[in-house]
Motif scaffolding. Structure first.
Motif, mmCIF file in Angstrom:
data_model
loop_
_atom_site.group_PDB
_atom_site.id
_atom_site.type_symbol
_atom_site.label_atom_id
_atom_site.label_comp_id
_atom_site.label_asym_id
_atom_site.label_seq_id
_atom_site.Cartn_x
_atom_site.Cartn_y
_atom_site.Cartn_z
ATOM 1 N N HIS A 250 0.823 -1.220 0.000
ATOM 2 C CA HIS A 250 0.000 0.000 0.000
ATOM 3 C C HIS A 250 0.853 1.264 0.000
ATOM 4 N N CYS A 260 -7.725 2.117 -4.364
ATOM 5 C CA CYS A 260 -7.377 0.869 -3.670
ATOM 6 C C CYS A 260 -8.400 0.597 -2.583
ATOM 7 N N CYS A 262 -7.860 -0.010 0.314
ATOM 8 C CA CYS A 262 -7.456 0.573 1.603
ATOM 9 C C CYS A 262 -7.944 2.017 1.726
ATOM 10 N N CYS A 267 -1.836 2.620 -5.024
ATOM 11 C CA CYS A 267 -0.996 1.715 -4.217
ATOM 12 C C CYS A 267 -0.272 0.728 -5.132
HETATM 13 ZN ZN LIG Z 1 -3.905 0.462 -0.803
#
Ligand SMILES: [Zn+2]
Length: 400
Positions: A250, A260, A262, A267
């Motif tokens: 990440h 992403c 996240c 990332c």
């Molecule tokens: Zn990520």
């Protein structure tokens, strides 16, 4: 997965037990490196007193860890008795638990593979993996019924215990978040357990079994469903404060790039990972690649189109890693099929200029790992042997 607590505290001063364990490892490491040594050699090489060497050698041979060979004839005085490590003096077990397989290996005390199993799974939770681990350990123990087992190293995809990263996205394995897992494993197995992330274990695998045997500073990029980096710096593993060092999946490499899971954009793992390749090919991102026909030219054309997009992101990451860590080389391996990995490495040239662009390099900036797909399990098992043998081990990692 709850990260293993870094139990290392300040190591000023020492106590008798600590010194005894340290001296044991110093002696074992000296013998391991030389193959065979006498007590006199050990006294000279380790700067320990003859009495200390004699006590520890006696203890280790009683335990079956050292083999005491026939005295060498010739010369005057007491003939020297060579000592060597008994490969059967201890066994270590390593596991790589990942999205599609559980690989288990049994190593002897010299790190030689005695048995290997690969079990097919699909995103196993801890509850699903536990019986497989127990059964495999049981099988290995039956194969060495009188063997002394040092412990079990288990390597898993990271990162561990990071809010918003650990359990999200196609590369995450759920059911490993429970903090009591290391303790439960230890109780169920009746052996010490060490848990490490897969890329860190893989870098130890490459150091001991692969291309990195002469390297003191390297980064190992491990491409699995996601992506992680193992850091071997200053001749030891670097795992960070929370055992997440090298979890670069990440790391933002393309600002404003692909969204992403996240919550960030651009990332690295969204470009370089098996999940990213599958997404690019319009395939379910939880597929296993082992069934792919890599002789199919249309597949390789599609892979090349993916590389077009993936390579700039990886070049950026390599530039960052080189700039921060100044490694001798960066290794790449993992579960990406070898022909695809070779294409990826070839396509990375020309790399961006960095502090690693030097004419006096001994190794290329990027190389393919050679320890094979068992590298992670081998590295995990080797960590338990190092705990027994290597004097540097405590500065490196510590078992639970
Ligand atoms: Zn990520």
């Amino acid at each position: 997965m709850k990260n293993p607590q870094n139990q290392r505290t300040v190591t000023t001063g020492t106590n008798a037990e600590h010194a005894r364990l340290h001296n044991r490892r110093v002696i074992l490491e000296a013998i391991r490196q030389a193959g065979r040594l006498t007590r006199a050699d050990l006294t000279r090489l380790t700067s320990l007193t003859a009495q200390t060497v004699s006590n520890i050698v006696g203890e280790l041979s009683d335990e079956g860890v050292l083999l005491v060979h026939a005295a060498e004839k010739g010369g005057r005085g007491q003939p020297p008795v060579p000592l060597s490590i008994n490969p059967e003096g201890g066994y270590s077990i390593g596991f790589h638990v990942e999205q599609h397989r559980v690989i288990g290996v049994l190593l002897d005390l010299l790190g030689v593979t005695q048995a290997q199993v690969t079990l097919t799974v699909s995103y196993p939770t801890f509850e699903q993996a536990l019986p497989l681990i127990l059964q495999t350990v049981d099988t290995f123990r039956q194969q060495r019924p009188t063997g002394r087992f040092l412990g079990v190293g288990i390597a898993l995809p990271g990162p561990f215990s990071v809010e918003g990263m650990t359990a999200v996205g196609p590369t995450a394995m759920s059911g490993w978040e429970e903090p009591s897992i290391p303790e439960r494993l230890q109780q169920a197995l009746g052996l010490p357990v060490l848990i490490e992330n897969d890329a860190t274990a893989a870098s130890m695998g490459e150091r001991l079994y692969g291309i990195a045997s002469d390297l003191h500073n390297f980064v190992h990029l491990f491409i699995g469903s996601g992506l992680g980096a193992g850091l071997y710096l200053g001749n030891r593993l670097y795992s960070g404060h929370w055992h997440n060092a090298g979890e670069i999946g990440h790391m933002t490499v393309i600002p404003g790039g692909k969204p992403c899971y996240c919550g960030n954009e651009g990332c690295l793992e969204r470009y370089i990972s098996i999940a990213a390749l599958l997404e690019h090919l319009g395939q379910p991102d939880d597929q296993d690649l082992t069934s792919w026909d890599l002789n199919d030219p249309s597949l390789l054309d599609a892979v090349d189109a993916w590389l077009e997009e993936a390579v700039p992101a990886l070049r950026q990451a390599i530039n960052i890693l080189e700039s921060v860590l100044d490694p001798q080389t960066i290794l790449i391996s993992g579960f990406l099929p070898e022909p695809i990995l070779a294409r990826l490495i070839a396509r990375l040239e020309p790399l961006s200029r960095s502090i690693s662009s030097r004419a006096d390099r001994q190794y290329p900036r990027i190389q393919m790992g050679t320890a094979g797909q068992d590298a992670v399990a081998l590295g995990a098992a080797a960590l338990m042997i190092l705990a027994e043998i290597s004097p540097d081990y405590e500065a490196l990692l510590k078992p639970e």
